[in-house]
Design a protein around this motif. Structure first.
Motif, PDB file in Angstrom:
ATOM      1  N   ARG A 127     -17.170  22.335 -36.852  1.00 53.88           N
ATOM      2  CA  ARG A 127     -16.280  23.296 -37.507  1.00 53.88           C
ATOM      3  C   ARG A 127     -14.989  23.309 -36.704  1.00 53.88           C
ATOM      4  O   ARG A 127     -14.999  23.432 -35.472  1.00 53.88           O
ATOM      5  CB  ARG A 127     -16.895  24.700 -37.513  1.00 53.88           C
ATOM      6  N   LEU A 128     -13.877  23.166 -37.393  1.00 54.72           N
ATOM      7  CA  LEU A 128     -12.568  23.164 -36.749  1.00 54.72           C
ATOM      8  C   LEU A 128     -11.753  24.342 -37.241  1.00 54.72           C
ATOM      9  O   LEU A 128     -11.524  24.493 -38.440  1.00 54.72           O
ATOM     10  CB  LEU A 128     -11.828  21.860 -37.060  1.00 54.72           C
ATOM     11  N   ASP A 129     -11.310  25.171 -36.286  1.00 48.29           N
ATOM     12  CA  ASP A 129     -10.367  26.250 -36.578  1.00 48.29           C
ATOM     13  C   ASP A 129      -9.041  25.918 -35.918  1.00 48.29           C
ATOM     14  O   ASP A 129      -9.000  25.414 -34.787  1.00 48.29           O
ATOM     15  CB  ASP A 129     -10.896  27.586 -36.057  1.00 48.29           C
ATOM     16  N   VAL A 130      -7.952  26.208 -36.622  1.00 47.39           N
ATOM     17  CA  VAL A 130      -6.617  25.810 -36.175  1.00 47.39           C
ATOM     18  C   VAL A 130      -5.766  27.048 -35.933  1.00 47.39           C
ATOM     19  O   VAL A 130      -5.807  28.010 -36.718  1.00 47.39           O
ATOM     20  CB  VAL A 130      -5.956  24.889 -37.228  1.00 47.39           C
ATOM     21  N   PHE A 131      -4.979  27.007 -34.863  1.00 49.04           N
ATOM     22  CA  PHE A 131      -4.095  28.115 -34.491  1.00 49.04           C
ATOM     23  C   PHE A 131      -2.684  27.582 -34.311  1.00 49.04           C
ATOM     24  O   PHE A 131      -2.468  26.599 -33.603  1.00 49.04           O
ATOM     25  CB  PHE A 131      -4.568  28.750 -33.176  1.00 49.04           C
ATOM     26  N   ASP A 132      -1.710  28.227 -34.951  1.00 50.18           N
ATOM     27  CA  ASP A 132      -0.305  27.873 -34.719  1.00 50.18           C
ATOM     28  C   ASP A 132       0.111  28.378 -33.344  1.00 50.18           C
ATOM     29  O   ASP A 132      -0.006  29.580 -33.052  1.00 50.18           O
ATOM     30  CB  ASP A 132       0.593  28.514 -35.787  1.00 50.18           C
ATOM     31  N   LEU A 133       0.612  27.467 -32.505  1.00 44.51           N
ATOM     32  CA  LEU A 133       1.034  27.839 -31.156  1.00 44.51           C
ATOM     33  C   LEU A 133       2.457  27.338 -30.915  1.00 44.51           C
ATOM     34  O   LEU A 133       2.850  26.292 -31.437  1.00 44.51           O
ATOM     35  CB  LEU A 133       0.082  27.235 -30.112  1.00 44.51           C
ATOM     36  N   PRO A 134       3.242  28.048 -30.117  1.00 44.91           N
ATOM     37  CA  PRO A 134       4.667  27.715 -29.961  1.00 44.91           C
ATOM     38  C   PRO A 134       4.898  26.503 -29.058  1.00 44.91           C
ATOM     39  O   PRO A 134       4.337  26.390 -27.967  1.00 44.91           O
ATOM     40  CB  PRO A 134       5.254  28.977 -29.320  1.00 44.91           C
ATOM     41  N   HIS A 135       5.719  25.585 -29.541  1.00 43.05           N
ATOM     42  CA  HIS A 135       6.139  24.420 -28.766  1.00 43.05           C
ATOM     43  C   HIS A 135       7.497  23.991 -29.325  1.00 43.05           C
ATOM     44  O   HIS A 135       8.021  24.616 -30.249  1.00 43.05           O
ATOM     45  CB  HIS A 135       5.086  23.315 -28.869  1.00 43.05           C
ATOM     46  N   HIS A 136       8.067  22.926 -28.778  1.00 49.51           N
ATOM     47  CA  HIS A 136       9.362  22.444 -29.280  1.00 49.51           C
ATOM     48  C   HIS A 136       9.257  21.970 -30.727  1.00 49.51           C
ATOM     49  O   HIS A 136      10.263  21.937 -31.442  1.00 49.51           O
ATOM     50  CB  HIS A 136       9.862  21.289 -28.409  1.00 49.51           C
ATOM     51  N   VAL A 137       8.078  21.544 -31.127  1.00 45.18           N
ATOM     52  CA  VAL A 137       7.784  21.130 -32.503  1.00 45.18           C
ATOM     53  C   VAL A 137       6.502  21.845 -32.920  1.00 45.18           C
ATOM     54  O   VAL A 137       5.784  22.389 -32.077  1.00 45.18           O
ATOM     55  CB  VAL A 137       7.606  19.595 -32.605  1.00 45.18           C
ATOM     56  N   PRO A 138       6.173  21.885 -34.221  1.00 44.93           N
ATOM     57  CA  PRO A 138       4.933  22.546 -34.629  1.00 44.93           C
ATOM     58  C   PRO A 138       3.727  21.987 -33.879  1.00 44.93           C
ATOM     59  O   PRO A 138       3.556  20.773 -33.753  1.00 44.93           O
ATOM     60  CB  PRO A 138       4.856  22.232 -36.128  1.00 44.93           C
ATOM     61  N   ASN A 139       2.896  22.883 -33.362  1.00 47.27           N
ATOM     62  CA  ASN A 139       1.765  22.516 -32.516  1.00 47.27           C
ATOM     63  C   ASN A 139       0.526  23.276 -32.971  1.00 47.27           C
ATOM     64  O   ASN A 139       0.582  24.482 -33.209  1.00 47.27           O
ATOM     65  CB  ASN A 139       2.075  22.856 -31.053  1.00 47.27           C
ATOM     66  N   VAL A 164      -5.659  33.657 -26.594  1.00 42.73           N
ATOM     67  CA  VAL A 164      -6.935  34.297 -26.258  1.00 42.73           C
ATOM     68  C   VAL A 164      -7.914  34.179 -27.420  1.00 42.73           C
ATOM     69  O   VAL A 164      -9.092  33.904 -27.231  1.00 42.73           O
ATOM     70  CB  VAL A 164      -6.723  35.766 -25.844  1.00 42.73           C
ATOM     71  N   ALA A 165      -7.428  34.333 -28.641  1.00 39.65           N
ATOM     72  CA  ALA A 165      -8.295  34.159 -29.808  1.00 39.65           C
ATOM     73  C   ALA A 165      -8.790  32.722 -29.908  1.00 39.65           C
ATOM     74  O   ALA A 165      -9.958  32.467 -30.227  1.00 39.65           O
ATOM     75  CB  ALA A 165      -7.548  34.549 -31.079  1.00 39.65           C
ATOM     76  N   LEU A 166      -7.916  31.759 -29.629  1.00 40.67           N
ATOM     77  CA  LEU A 166      -8.307  30.351 -29.637  1.00 40.67           C
ATOM     78  C   LEU A 166      -9.446  30.093 -28.659  1.00 40.67           C
ATOM     79  O   LEU A 166     -10.409  29.378 -28.979  1.00 40.67           O
ATOM     80  CB  LEU A 166      -7.096  29.490 -29.257  1.00 40.67           C
ATOM     81  N   ALA A 167      -9.350  30.664 -27.473  1.00 41.23           N
ATOM     82  CA  ALA A 167     -10.287  30.348 -26.390  1.00 41.23           C
ATOM     83  C   ALA A 167     -11.440  31.332 -26.255  1.00 41.23           C
ATOM     84  O   ALA A 167     -12.294  31.153 -25.381  1.00 41.23           O
ATOM     85  CB  ALA A 167      -9.515  30.296 -25.072  1.00 41.23           C
ATOM     86  N   GLU A 168     -11.489  32.350 -27.095  1.00 33.49           N
ATOM     87  CA  GLU A 168     -12.475  33.418 -26.948  1.00 33.49           C
ATOM     88  C   GLU A 168     -13.899  32.870 -26.843  1.00 33.49           C
ATOM     89  O   GLU A 168     -14.419  32.240 -27.762  1.00 33.49           O
ATOM     90  CB  GLU A 168     -12.397  34.370 -28.147  1.00 33.49           C
TER      91      GLU A 168
END
Length: 246
Positions: A127-139, A164-168
Motif C-alpha cells: 500500500r502506497l500513501d503519498v504526501f506533498d512535501l515542499p522542495h524546489h520542485v514538486p516532491n 510527522v504524518a508521513l512517518a507516524e
C-alpha cells in the motif's frame, strides 16, 4: 519487507558512490525508489533489469531519477524486451529524463502514472500513501506498507507538518539530511538537516532513522550526532549495500 540502499549521495555521485536509490521488496515484488545518478550498475549487481516490478520517483531532479533512462534502455533493448514497467512520479517530473531518448527508443518499455496525495495506491503487496512535501520542485513523500511493516521516505523536503504524518509509527524513516544542523537560508524552505530528521523521527515514533542525501564527500559522524540530539532510537546513514530486514 526488505530495504536495500543503492546509493545515498545528494546532488552528484562522489567517487565510489551513487545518488539516491533504494529497493524495497516484499513477497517477491520489487520496487525501485528514486533511480538517481550511478544507481543502475548497483541495481544490476543484485537483479536483472526485467526483475524490477515498479519504479517510484519522488521528484524530477536528476540525482533522483537520471538512471531511469538506462534502466528503460536495458529493458527495451534486451533480446526479449521486458513488459512495460509502471513508473510513478509527480506530474511532469519525468519530462527531462524521458527526453534523453527519441520516444521510439523507449516505446512500450514503461507506463507513466502520476503520483499525488489522496486515495492510496496498490503495488503488488504494497500500500502506497503519498504526501506533498515542499522542495524546489514538486516532491512526493512516500509511505510504503506491507506485511504489517511501514517504510516512510521524505524524498527531498523542507519543513512541513506533513512529515510527522508521513512517518507516524513507521518501522523505518528514510529522511533527507543534506546538512548536519543548519540549512543555508536560501534553501531552508526546501531542504532538511539531520537535526530536523531527528526531530521528525522522535515526534513520529519511528522505529529506525536512516539519514540520506548527505552532501557529497561529507563525513557521516556530524549528521549522526545532530540527529541523536533529539532521536534516541536506532540511527544510521544510507550507504551503498546497506540492507535492512523489517
Amino acid at each position: 519487507m526488505r530495504f536495500t540502499v543503492l546509493g545515498g549521495c545528494g546532488a552528484w555521485p562522489a567517487v565510489g558512490q551513487a545518488c539516491s536509490g533504494y529497493v524495497v521488496e516484499a513477497e517477491g515484488f520489487r520496487v525501485l525508489v528514486d533511480p538517481g545518478y550511478a544507481t543502475l550498475p548497483r541495481l544490476l549487481a543484485r537483479m536483472r533489469a526485467d526483475e524490477v516490478d515498479a519504479v517510484l520517483v519522488t521528484h524530477g531532479h536528476p540525482d533522483h531519477c537520471a538512471d531511469l533512462n538506462p534502466l528503460l534502455r536495458a529493458r527495451a533493448l534486451a533480446d526479449v524486451p521486458a513488459p512495460a514497467l509502471p513508473v510513478y512520479a509527480p506530474p511532469g517530473a519525468l519530462e527531462a529524463v524521458l527526453a534523453l531518448d527519441n520516444p521510439r527508443m523507449l516505446a512500450g518499455s514503461f507506463v507513466s502514472r502520476d503520483l499525488g496525495p489522496g486515495v492510496p495506491y496498490e503495488l503488488g503487496p504494497f500500500r502506497l500513501d503519498v504526501f506533498d512535501l515542499p522542495h524546489h520542485v514538486p516532491n512526493a513523500g512516500l509511505r510504503l506498507g506491507a506485511g504489517g511493516r511501514v517504510i516512510a521516505y521524505t524524498g527531498d523536503t523542507g519543513p512541513s507538518a506533513a512529515l510527522v504524518a508521513l512517518a507516524e509509527g513507521a518501522d523505518l524513516l528514510v529522511a533527507e539530511a543534506t546538512y548536519p544542523e543548519r540549512v543555508p537560508e536560501e534553501d531552508a524552505p526546501y531542504l532538511s538537516s539531520a537535526l530536523d530528521a531527528g526531530r521528525t523521527a522522535a515526534s513520529a515514533g519511528a522505529g529506525h532513522l536512516l539519514l540520506t542525501h548527505l552532501w557529497p564527500d561529507t563525513p557521516a559522524a556530524p549528521a549522526l550526532a545532530a540527529a541523536a540530539k533529539s532521536y534516541d532510537g536506532p540511527l544510521s546513514v544510507a550507504s551503498a549495500g546497506l540492507t535492512l530486514d523489517l
